[in-house]
Design a protein around this motif. Structure first.
Motif, mmCIF file in Angstrom:
data_model
loop_
_atom_site.group_PDB
_atom_site.id
_atom_site.type_symbol
_atom_site.label_atom_id
_atom_site.label_comp_id
_atom_site.label_asym_id
_atom_site.label_seq_id
_atom_site.Cartn_x
_atom_site.Cartn_y
_atom_site.Cartn_z
ATOM 1 N N HIS A 210 37.535 40.098 57.878
ATOM 2 C CA HIS A 210 36.625 40.831 58.754
ATOM 3 C C HIS A 210 35.321 40.318 57.644
ATOM 4 N N ALA A 211 35.643 40.520 56.125
ATOM 5 C CA ALA A 211 35.547 40.129 54.438
ATOM 6 C C ALA A 211 35.366 38.617 54.338
ATOM 7 N N LEU A 212 36.028 37.867 54.667
ATOM 8 C CA LEU A 212 36.776 36.191 54.667
ATOM 9 C C LEU A 212 35.060 35.836 55.713
ATOM 10 N N SER B 25 33.444 46.431 47.642
ATOM 11 C CA SER B 25 32.362 46.737 49.313
ATOM 12 C C SER B 25 31.431 47.715 48.081
ATOM 13 N N GLN B 26 31.987 48.150 46.990
ATOM 14 C CA GLN B 26 30.940 49.696 46.424
ATOM 15 C C GLN B 26 30.225 48.387 45.429
ATOM 16 N N ILE B 27 30.235 47.852 44.890
ATOM 17 C CA ILE B 27 29.919 45.636 44.153
ATOM 18 C C ILE B 27 28.871 45.849 45.322
ATOM 19 N N SER B 28 29.272 45.851 45.902
ATOM 20 C CA SER B 28 28.446 44.773 47.187
ATOM 21 C C SER B 28 26.958 44.956 47.608
ATOM 22 N N LEU B 29 27.434 46.383 47.606
ATOM 23 C CA LEU B 29 26.284 47.175 47.933
ATOM 24 C C LEU B 29 25.212 47.278 47.166
ATOM 25 N N GLN C 142 23.791 45.326 54.864
ATOM 26 C CA GLN C 142 23.946 46.344 55.925
ATOM 27 C C GLN C 142 25.879 46.201 56.130
ATOM 28 N N GLU C 143 25.692 45.002 56.322
ATOM 29 C CA GLU C 143 27.589 44.529 56.046
ATOM 30 C C GLU C 143 28.576 44.894 55.415
ATOM 31 N N SER C 144 28.077 45.136 53.866
ATOM 32 C CA SER C 144 28.316 45.468 53.178
ATOM 33 C C SER C 144 28.759 46.511 53.344
ATOM 34 N N THR C 145 27.968 47.350 53.735
ATOM 35 C CA THR C 145 27.784 48.882 54.082
ATOM 36 C C THR C 145 28.660 49.285 55.177
#
Length: 335
Positions: free
Chosen positions: A49-51, A103-107, A131-134
């Motif tokens: 999903h992340a890729l 994901s936390q860093i991306s937020l 929103q995607e990072s959430t």
């Protein structure tokens, strides 16, 4: 009112899309390798999903650069920076913790980018990324919880009534009796410990596969710094009889085959250093006990010097791509 399509990107917007392009091109290489070595189906789903998100981001960012007649950054590529056939370097448990931390860093990163964006298309892009990072953060968190791998921050008792601070000694920490830690101070100490623990595992893995001696030594030095910081974080938590997060010795295999170029590993580590300084800065601003602020201030100075040495390594090897910058008026005048 000016037509939005003709409004030039601001320096703030340029800084965010340029940095995002670097991060996403690096992420594509990292995630493709992780997918190749991952065995756990739940972690594999999250990585996949992340890729897909990073690949979509690169396509959209490339379109923005082209629309502005701005040179598309070099970033990172599978041909130069990835050896997809390298054996497993990190365990599935590491991969899942890595995705949760990223994901936390991306937020945090996308919330800053969204606040800086003014042009409607850039604002919409970063709002979508946020929103995607959430969603990615929730996926990783739920997977860790379902596997019993999520480590919650310490519990503290609920107060029976509202109270107010009565003495100036509330802020002391070096001499006399120290007051117990505040909930936010605990949260920062705990989170910084967890981030450093993952950083230690990353640096251990990178140090054993680095192809350049100086780069390998740089990673080893970073591991020693993170270990030292965690010793202090742990001692402060234990002083209040609070639990200290456990570290894992099973995160890194004994592989000596590099899946990533030294350039990309150095990029990842220097990016994490910058983020670490930001988290320490936030910890200073929210800590009221003086001994904590002194510790964080000392740590920031230490990793600032470490970061500078990493930048010098980048420049020495010709790996540092120059970010967007203002015009050099003196140079223009001389020419």
């Amino acid at each position: 009112m000016a037509n939005e399509s003709t409004v030039q990107l601001t320096s703030a917007e340029l800084s965010q899309i340029w940095t995002s392009y670097q991060n996403d091109t690096a992420s594509i290489c990292i995630l493709k390798y992780f997918l190749k070595t991952c065995e756990d189906p739940d972690t594999h789903t999250i990585l996949d999903h992340a890729l897909k998100l990073s690949e979509a981001h690169v396509a959209k960012l490339t379109a923005i650069f082209n629309g502005e007649d701005y040179p598309v950054p070099a970033g990172f590529s599978e041909n130069q920076d990835l050896n997809i056939e390298a054996p497993r370097l990190f365990s599935d448990q590491y991969l899942l913790h890595f995705m949760f931390q990223m994901s936390q860093i991306s937020l945090n990163a996308y919330s800053v980018a969204k606040s800086l964006a003014v042009r409607s298309d850039i604002d919409a892009y970063f709002a979508e990324c946020l929103q995607e990072s959430t969603e990615l953060n929730t996926m990783a968190k739920q997977a860790l919880l379902s596997k019993g791998l999520f480590v919650r921050s310490p519990y503290i008792p609920y107060p029976e009534k509202v109270d107010y601070v009565k003495k100036q000694s509330f802020m002391t920490g070096w001499f006399g009796e120290r007051r117990p830690l505040l909930s936010l101070e605990i949260a920062n100490l705990f989170a910084n410990f967890q981030r450093n623990s993952l950083g230690v595992a990353t640096l251990v893995g990178f140090s054993q596969i680095a192809q350049t001696k100086k780069v390998g030594q740089f990673f080893t030095r970073g591991k020693e710094i993170a270990d030292k910081h965690n010793e202090i974080f742990g001692s402060i938590l234990r002083e209040d009889d609070l639990p200290v997060p456990m570290t894992s010795d099973t995160f890194v295999t004994e592989s000596k085959v590099p899946p990533f170029s030294d350039k990309m590993m150095l990029f990842i580590v220097t990016a994490l250093i910058g983020l670490g300084m930001g988290y320490y800065g936030t910890s200073i601003s929210t800590s009221l006990r003086r001994d904590l602020t002194v510790h964080y201030d000392r740590f920031i100075h230490e990793i600032l010097k470490y970061s500078e040495d990493g930048a010098n390594l980048f420049i020495e090897h010709g790996w540092m791509e120059e970010p967007p910058r203002a015009s050099d008026r003196d140079e223009l005048a001389n020419n």
